[in-house]
Design a protein around this motif. Structure first.
Motif, PDB file in Angstrom:
ATOM      1  N   PHE A  88      34.440 -27.658  11.394  1.00 51.08           N
ATOM      2  CA  PHE A  88      33.287 -27.560  10.497  1.00 51.08           C
ATOM      3  C   PHE A  88      33.663 -28.059   9.109  1.00 51.08           C
ATOM      4  N   PRO A  89      32.664 -28.430   8.292  1.00 51.94           N
ATOM      5  CA  PRO A  89      32.991 -28.845   6.921  1.00 51.94           C
ATOM      6  C   PRO A  89      33.575 -27.681   6.120  1.00 51.94           C
ATOM      7  N   PHE A  90      34.595 -28.003   5.338  1.00 44.53           N
ATOM      8  CA  PHE A  90      35.338 -26.962   4.633  1.00 44.53           C
ATOM      9  C   PHE A  90      34.755 -26.746   3.238  1.00 44.53           C
ATOM     10  N   LEU A  91      34.795 -27.789   2.418  1.00 44.57           N
ATOM     11  CA  LEU A  91      34.270 -27.689   1.061  1.00 44.57           C
ATOM     12  C   LEU A  91      33.507 -28.966   0.756  1.00 44.57           C
ATOM     13  N   GLU A  92      32.534 -28.861  -0.167  1.00 46.33           N
ATOM     14  CA  GLU A  92      31.809 -30.055  -0.570  1.00 46.33           C
ATOM     15  C   GLU A  92      31.712 -30.059  -2.086  1.00 46.33           C
ATOM     16  N   VAL A  93      31.979 -31.215  -2.656  1.00 43.11           N
ATOM     17  CA  VAL A  93      31.931 -31.282  -4.106  1.00 43.11           C
ATOM     18  C   VAL A  93      31.006 -32.419  -4.515  1.00 43.11           C
ATOM     19  N   GLY A  94      30.191 -32.178  -5.558  1.00 38.60           N
ATOM     20  CA  GLY A  94      29.257 -33.216  -5.997  1.00 38.60           C
ATOM     21  C   GLY A  94      29.218 -33.303  -7.512  1.00 38.60           C
ATOM     22  N   VAL A  95      29.122 -34.530  -8.025  1.00 36.88           N
ATOM     23  CA  VAL A  95      28.941 -34.705  -9.456  1.00 36.88           C
ATOM     24  C   VAL A  95      28.110 -35.967  -9.675  1.00 36.88           C
ATOM     25  N   ALA A  96      27.116 -35.876 -10.532  1.00 43.84           N
ATOM     26  CA  ALA A  96      26.261 -37.002 -10.903  1.00 43.84           C
ATOM     27  C   ALA A  96      25.717 -37.736  -9.683  1.00 43.84           C
ATOM     28  N   GLY A  97      25.208 -36.970  -8.716  1.00 47.09           N
ATOM     29  CA  GLY A  97      24.581 -37.584  -7.557  1.00 47.09           C
ATOM     30  C   GLY A  97      25.527 -38.001  -6.451  1.00 47.09           C
ATOM     31  N   ARG A  98      26.808 -38.127  -6.738  1.00 44.53           N
ATOM     32  CA  ARG A  98      27.765 -38.460  -5.685  1.00 44.53           C
ATOM     33  C   ARG A  98      28.310 -37.163  -5.106  1.00 44.53           C
ATOM     34  N   SER A  99      28.634 -37.221  -3.829  1.00 41.05           N
ATOM     35  CA  SER A  99      29.267 -36.019  -3.293  1.00 41.05           C
ATOM     36  C   SER A  99      30.347 -36.401  -2.300  1.00 41.05           C
ATOM     37  N   ASN A 100      31.268 -35.499  -2.099  1.00 47.44           N
ATOM     38  CA  ASN A 100      32.353 -35.728  -1.162  1.00 47.44           C
ATOM     39  C   ASN A 100      32.574 -34.442  -0.381  1.00 47.44           C
ATOM     40  N   ARG A 101      32.732 -34.625   0.908  1.00 51.21           N
ATOM     41  CA  ARG A 101      32.901 -33.457   1.771  1.00 51.21           C
ATOM     42  C   ARG A 101      34.313 -33.518   2.335  1.00 51.21           C
TER      43      ARG A 101
END
Lengths: 221, 216
Positions: free
Chosen positions: A80-93
């Motif tokens: 499963f996805p662990f953490l998700e981070v987003g800033v200024a419309g971009r995100s990374n999972r």
């Protein structure tokens, strides 16, 4: 356990049979008369205070259940996805596997193997080995083949399985990132938290001397 | 065996050990055997009345750990790129950054895990190893507790390595922000592993032997 008075200080050769009722503290080598320790009690060394034996009722069954639960949670934590981070419309999972392979480029590459081992591989080996060793014990059957070797491995790996250290690292990382981006926790994060709790519970139930004694008794019967 | 008077607290009472009885106890399962046997009949672990080379291994791992601990503090742990500008931070730099952001609690955790515990561990292991050959003021019981603490706490130093791994896998947002691990992460991880091996090589039975010799 009661200590033996030091009257026989001169070493005398002892036949194998005579040492059966004795017990030596693994931490300080004090020689004791072995007693049966009842379930729920904790035997400590009278000299150094080391916890010698702490059998718990149904401990074997509970440890197997907890190890099974931990294995299932580990599978969930990996996929499963662990953490998700987003800033200024971009995100990374990031999944747990991404975390493990974070060091995969350049000079830090060897650390990838270490990370995979500490967080996933060694804990999984411990869970599987425990089920292998204690399964027949809980079912009242004779020990599995190589159960002794496998249980020694379980004990040797104990300090190197670092799931609980990892989860504190995650907490620290979250605080560091929180300042610069939006972070959300995935289901794998909660699976891993549960995994840590289950692991700690399991290790509390486990008493290695009791396991060795049970293995020994089953072999002879 | 509990009430042996206040004058006696630094001294262990004379106790019959497996070694003095001419026997050898298994350090894994406690079973007692006659001398000369190589492996434990119950658990199959290697039997040694006292591990004679224990101290050598302790010091070897200790020095190895110290050697890699120096670059771990000098080189960058994290390489952060934000909006085109790159900055590098060492272990101590990371702690100071956290304090600037006002996260004192987390700064304390990182400071304790990455600086206090490793340094304390080097000192504690050296003290325990030296106490075998030299007379020290701490009681055998105190040293036993110290040894258990070192064994228990050592692995928690890994926190910072995990933080670096999580940050560099999570913060990969192209131009806006990206974090990469620095070489110090490797040497710090090695340092933690080496000091764990150093503590594991120590045979705590030597503490009690030494304190009995002092008492005699």
């Amino acid at each position: 356990m009661s200590m033996i008075p030091d009257s026989a200080a001169t070493p005398t050769p002892v036949a194998e049979r005579e040492t059966d009722g004795l017990f030596a503290c693994p931490a300080c080598d004090a020689l004791m008369q072995a007693h049966e320790v009842a379930a729920g009690e904790t035997a400590r060394c009278p000299r150094c205070g080391e916890r010698l034996e702490a059998p718990r009722r149904d401990a074997m069954t509970r440890i197997i259940m907890l190890a099974l639960a931990a294995l299932i949670l580990m599978v969930a934590a990996i996929f499963f996805p662990f953490l998700e981070v987003g800033v200024a419309g971009r995100s990374n999972r990031a999944s747990l596997l991404d975390t493990v392979t974070a060091f995969s480029s350049g000079l830090t590459a060897p650390l990838t193997f270490a990370m995979a081992a500490l967080i996933v591989i060694l804990p999984v080996i411990r869970f599987v080995s425990l089920i292998y060793v204690l399964g027949p014990m809980a079912a009242g059957r004779p020990p599995a083949r190589h159960a002794w070797r496998v249980f020694r491995l379980v004990e040797a790996l104990r300090p190197w399985a670092m799931a609980e250290v990892f989860i504190v690292g995650v907490a620290v990382a979250l605080v560091k990132v929180a300042g610069l981006a939006q972070v959300s926790l995935g289901p794998a994060f909660w699976a891993f938290v549960a995994l840590v709790i289950v692991t700690v519970l399991k290790d509390n139930f486990m008493c290695r001397v009791t396991v060795w004694k049970t293995l020994d008794a089953r072999r002879q019967s | 065996m509990q009430g042996n008077g206040l004058e006696n607290t630094g001294r262990a009472p004379a106790v019959l050990t497996a070694r003095r009885a001419g026997l050898v106890g298994c350090t894994h399962c406690g079973k007692v055997h006659a001398r000369g046997r190589e492996r434990c009949a119950r658990c199959g672990a290697r039997l040694e009345s006292r591990d004679e080379r224990s101290l050598q291994r302790v010091w070897a791992w200790w020095f190895a750990g110290l050697v890699v601990y120096v670059p771990a503090n000098l080189y960058p742990m994290l390489v952060t790129t934000m909006l085109g500008s790159t900055s590098q931070s060492t272990i101590m730099g990371g702690v100071i950054d956290l304090m600037h952001h006002g996260s004192y609690g987390v700064a304390t955790i990182v400071f304790v895990a990455s600086i206090c515990i490793p340094v304390g561990k080097f000192l504690a292991i050296a003290y325990l190893a030296l106490s075998i050959r030299h007379r020290v003021s701490m009681s055998a019981h105190g040293r036993q507790v110290l040894f258990e603490a070192v064994e228990f706490i050592g692995r928690w130093s890994m926190i910072d390595v995990f933080v670096v791994a999580i940050l560099s896998s999570l913060v990969q947002l192209d131009f806006a922000a990206s974090i990469h691990p620095g070489i110090a992460a490797v040497s710090f991880a090695l340092s933690v592993a080496f000091t764990m091996l150093s503590a594991q090589s120590f045979d705590p039975r030597l503490i009690w032997d030494a304190s009995e010799e002092d008492a005699a």
